[in-house]
Enzyme design. Structure first.
Site, PDB file in Angstrom:
ATOM      1  N   ASN A 197      -1.636   0.110  16.299  1.00 48.04           N
ATOM      2  CA  ASN A 197      -2.826   0.772  15.771  1.00 48.04           C
ATOM      3  C   ASN A 197      -4.049   0.114  16.406  1.00 48.04           C
ATOM      4  OD1 ASN A 197      -1.337   2.432  13.975  1.00 48.04           O
ATOM      5  ND2 ASN A 197      -1.195   0.758  12.509  1.00 48.04           N
ATOM      6  N   ASP A 203       6.463  -7.648   7.982  1.00 47.33           N
ATOM      7  CA  ASP A 203       5.311  -6.986   7.371  1.00 47.33           C
ATOM      8  C   ASP A 203       5.444  -7.088   5.842  1.00 47.33           C
ATOM      9  OD1 ASP A 203       3.176  -4.539   8.445  1.00 47.33           O
ATOM     10  OD2 ASP A 203       3.568  -4.746   6.298  1.00 47.33           O
ATOM     11  N   GLN A 222      -5.962   0.823  12.265  1.00 45.97           N
ATOM     12  CA  GLN A 222      -5.838  -0.643  12.297  1.00 45.97           C
ATOM     13  C   GLN A 222      -6.568  -1.264  11.107  1.00 45.97           C
ATOM     14  OE1 GLN A 222      -7.325  -2.493  15.888  1.00 45.97           O
ATOM     15  NE2 GLN A 222      -6.497  -4.502  15.346  1.00 45.97           N
ATOM     16  N   HIS A 277      -1.491  -6.990  17.176  1.00 47.20           N
ATOM     17  CA  HIS A 277      -0.083  -7.080  16.760  1.00 47.20           C
ATOM     18  C   HIS A 277       0.619  -5.777  17.080  1.00 47.20           C
ATOM     19  CE1 HIS A 277      -2.439  -5.554  13.366  1.00 47.20           C
ATOM     20  NE2 HIS A 277      -1.373  -4.840  13.038  1.00 47.20           N
TER      21      HIS A 277
HETATM   22  P1  AMP Z   1      -2.466  -2.530  11.082  1.00 47.12           P
HETATM   23  O1  AMP Z   1      -2.842  -1.413  10.155  1.00 47.12           O
HETATM   24  O2  AMP Z   1      -1.841  -2.049  12.369  1.00 47.12           O
HETATM   25  O3  AMP Z   1      -3.606  -3.482  11.300  1.00 47.12           O
HETATM   26  O4  AMP Z   1      -1.296  -3.307  10.385  1.00 47.12           O
HETATM   27  C1  AMP Z   1      -1.504  -4.376   9.536  1.00 47.12           C
HETATM   28  C2  AMP Z   1      -0.207  -4.630   8.838  1.00 47.12           C
HETATM   29  O5  AMP Z   1      -0.244  -5.952   8.354  1.00 47.12           O
HETATM   30  C3  AMP Z   1       0.074  -3.717   7.638  1.00 47.12           C
HETATM   31  O6  AMP Z   1       1.291  -3.013   7.850  1.00 47.12           O
HETATM   32  C4  AMP Z   1       0.163  -4.681   6.457  1.00 47.12           C
HETATM   33  O7  AMP Z   1       1.165  -4.318   5.546  1.00 47.12           O
HETATM   34  C5  AMP Z   1       0.461  -6.005   7.136  1.00 47.12           C
HETATM   35  N1  AMP Z   1       0.004  -7.212   6.460  1.00 47.12           N
HETATM   36  C6  AMP Z   1      -1.214  -7.433   5.905  1.00 47.12           C
HETATM   37  N2  AMP Z   1      -1.291  -8.693   5.426  1.00 47.12           N
HETATM   38  C7  AMP Z   1      -0.107  -9.280   5.696  1.00 47.12           C
HETATM   39  C8  AMP Z   1       0.436 -10.572   5.464  1.00 47.12           C
HETATM   40  N3  AMP Z   1      -0.249 -11.526   4.829  1.00 47.12           N
HETATM   41  N4  AMP Z   1       1.699 -10.828   5.882  1.00 47.12           N
HETATM   42  C9  AMP Z   1       2.416  -9.863   6.489  1.00 47.12           C
HETATM   43  N5  AMP Z   1       1.958  -8.635   6.757  1.00 47.12           N
HETATM   44  C10 AMP Z   1       0.708  -8.338   6.361  1.00 47.12           C
END
Ligand code: AMP
Ligand code: ZN
Length: 111
Positions: free
Chosen positions: A86, A30, A93, A99
């Protein structure tokens, strides 16, 4: 989906380092870690969220993602971990591509 950032990551378009990959999933760090270890176990198939899972078509994928978690932990020598999924904006989310969050180390008490 061409405008989905996690599809781009899964396709290797953003040169993201993969800690693990197979035909169903990709695992990467992440970008804003919330624990010592914070990985995202991401389906290669674009599924918007858990709400869009097809119980028949996606059963194998879901089982695979879940069963991968303890294997990852063993590989990384992690004794215990937390999994968060999420679902929907109201569920926190941000990225609309399925994921599982894999978190370990310095976790706040929960429940
Ligand atoms: P969610 O809120 O469950 O959709 O989680 C999305 C997650 O993706 C968050 O914890 C972000 O920090 C992470 N995220 C967003 N963009 C990237 C990226 N380019 N590479 C890695 N993680 C990311
Ligand atoms: Zn996607």
């Amino acid at each position: 989906m061409s405008d989905c950032i996690f599809c781009k990551i899964c396709n290797g378009e953003l040169n993201t380092e993969f800690l693990y990959e197979d035909e169903y999933v990709v695992v990467f760090k992440d970008i804003r870690p919330k624990a010592d270890t914070h990985l995202l176990v991401t389906s290669r198939k674009h599924i918007t969220s858990l709400k869009e899972i097809n119980e028949v078509e996606d059963a194998k994928l879901m089982a695979h993602m879940l069963c991968l978690l303890p294997k990852l932990a063993a590989q990384l020598n992690i004794p215990g971990f937390r999994t968060i999924i999420n679902t929907g904006a109201a569920g926190g989310q941000e990225i609309d591509h399925l994921h599982f969050h894999f978190l370990a180390g310095n976790l706040p008490k929960f429940g």
